[in-house]
Write a protein that holds these residues in place. Sequence first.
Motif, PDB file in Angstrom:
ATOM      1  N   GLY A  37       0.780  -1.220   0.000  1.00 13.18           N
ATOM      2  CA  GLY A  37       0.000   0.000   0.000  1.00 13.18           C
ATOM      3  C   GLY A  37       0.814   1.274   0.000  1.00 13.18           C
ATOM      4  N   ALA A  38       2.145   1.140  -0.157  1.00 13.59           N
ATOM      5  CA  ALA A  38       3.006   2.328  -0.115  1.00 13.59           C
ATOM      6  C   ALA A  38       2.924   3.154  -1.391  1.00 13.59           C
ATOM      7  N   GLY A  39       2.490   2.528  -2.501  1.00 13.28           N
ATOM      8  CA  GLY A  39       2.384   3.257  -3.770  1.00 13.28           C
ATOM      9  C   GLY A  39       3.274   2.725  -4.866  1.00 13.28           C
ATOM     10  N   LYS A  40       3.937   1.600  -4.641  1.00 19.54           N
ATOM     11  CA  LYS A  40       4.892   1.073  -5.625  1.00 19.54           C
ATOM     12  C   LYS A  40       4.201   0.686  -6.931  1.00 19.54           C
ATOM     13  N   THR A  41       3.172  -0.138  -6.838  1.00 18.69           N
ATOM     14  CA  THR A  41       2.478  -0.575  -8.056  1.00 18.69           C
ATOM     15  C   THR A  41       1.763   0.583  -8.723  1.00 18.69           C
ATOM     16  N   THR A  42       1.250   1.520  -7.934  1.00 20.27           N
ATOM     17  CA  THR A  42       0.631   2.719  -8.511  1.00 20.27           C
ATOM     18  C   THR A  42       1.638   3.490  -9.350  1.00 20.27           C
ATOM     19  N   LEU A  43       2.852   3.641  -8.836  1.00 23.45           N
ATOM     20  CA  LEU A  43       3.883   4.354  -9.590  1.00 23.45           C
ATOM     21  C   LEU A  43       4.188   3.647 -10.897  1.00 23.45           C
ATOM     22  N   PHE A  44       4.373   2.342 -10.855  1.00 27.78           N
ATOM     23  CA  PHE A  44       4.656   1.602 -12.083  1.00 27.78           C
ATOM     24  C   PHE A  44       3.475   1.687 -13.052  1.00 27.78           C
ATOM     25  N   SER A  45       2.267   1.623 -12.552  1.00 28.19           N
ATOM     26  CA  SER A  45       1.082   1.707 -13.416  1.00 28.19           C
ATOM     27  C   SER A  45       0.997   3.061 -14.103  1.00 28.19           C
ATOM     28  N   LEU A  46       1.375   4.129 -13.397  1.00 25.66           N
ATOM     29  CA  LEU A  46       1.398   5.457 -14.003  1.00 25.66           C
ATOM     30  C   LEU A  46       2.495   5.557 -15.052  1.00 25.66           C
ATOM     31  N   MET A  47       3.649   4.955 -14.775  1.00 22.34           N
ATOM     32  CA  MET A  47       4.744   4.964 -15.747  1.00 22.34           C
ATOM     33  C   MET A  47       4.355   4.260 -17.040  1.00 22.34           C
ATOM     34  N   LEU A  48       3.524   3.230 -16.916  1.00 19.03           N
ATOM     35  CA  LEU A  48       3.131   2.432 -18.078  1.00 19.03           C
ATOM     36  C   LEU A  48       1.817   2.901 -18.692  1.00 19.03           C
ATOM     37  N   ASP A  49       1.286   4.022 -18.202  1.00 20.38           N
ATOM     38  CA  ASP A  49       0.026   4.582 -18.718  1.00 20.38           C
ATOM     39  C   ASP A  49      -1.130   3.591 -18.558  1.00 20.38           C
ATOM     40  N   LEU A  50      -1.096   2.795 -17.494  1.00 21.05           N
ATOM     41  CA  LEU A  50      -2.195   1.884 -17.206  1.00 21.05           C
ATOM     42  C   LEU A  50      -3.303   2.596 -16.432  1.00 21.05           C
ATOM     43  N   ILE A  51      -2.930   3.640 -15.701  1.00 21.44           N
ATOM     44  CA  ILE A  51      -3.892   4.499 -15.022  1.00 21.44           C
ATOM     45  C   ILE A  51      -3.483   5.946 -15.292  1.00 21.44           C
ATOM     46  N   GLN A  52      -4.421   6.845 -15.134  1.00 19.60           N
ATOM     47  CA  GLN A  52      -4.162   8.251 -15.424  1.00 19.60           C
ATOM     48  C   GLN A  52      -3.783   8.994 -14.140  1.00 19.60           C
ATOM     49  N   PRO A  53      -2.803   9.894 -14.214  1.00 26.34           N
ATOM     50  CA  PRO A  53      -2.465  10.690 -13.027  1.00 26.34           C
ATOM     51  C   PRO A  53      -3.551  11.710 -12.723  1.00 26.34           C
TER      52      PRO A  53
END
Length: 241
Positions: A37-53
């Motif tokens: 829950g620290a944000g690691k996968t969220t960061l990678f998902s944003l880098m890969l454009d899987l989710i929008q910032p």
Amino acid sequence: MITIQNLKKTYGDATVLNIEHLEIPSGETFGLAGNNGAGKTTLFSLMLDLIQPTTGSVNIDGIVVNESEQWKNKVSAFIDETFLIGYLTPEEYFYFIGELRGQNKASVDDFLKQFHDLFNGEIINSGKYVRDLSKGNQKKVGIVGALIGNPEIIILDEPFANLDPSTQIKLKNLIKELSKQNGVTFLISSHDLAHTTEVCNRIVVVNKGLVVQDIKTSPETLKQLEDYFADQINTPETASL
């Protein structure tokens, strides 16, 4: 070069990631550490454009990832089993990835020969679909698939999980070799601090979506990380759980 600027992701009133500025130079082996829950996968998902910032941007060689697709031929990733195609055999999956990256079947076959020891006779010509492989062998398929086509940047989330000790050693050696000889930029998220410090020349720790440590790896790094996470156990918030 990967540049992150004023990057924030919120869900309702909850901010799950908030990074003001972060740069990852080409050729770096970058480790990302943090509790669940620290944000690691969220960061990678944003880098890969899987989710929008919610705000801010991720730039890869000057290209904003959610505004253009020109960066995609440089980047490859394996985050989890959702990146696999379960109804294909491993060979079919590798050929599919190869076709996406401009590789014909002969080129893919030749590329796969170097992973004979890693596959250990359990993946190629196994007669199984990807969905029927063990978790460890699915992880091998995903990681090797991410290497096809000579990407410049490879993102791996928990690459050492579900792998036996021998395979973990082989994977660490492979990452070191590709980084040193081919100049590949690796971004690796892992709960295994020992493996992360061994292969990464820089480690960033995130907590509650914030960068709390940015460490150039040294012989003292593992102890430094262990001390940090040990301290988290004794925080009032954690103790009340």
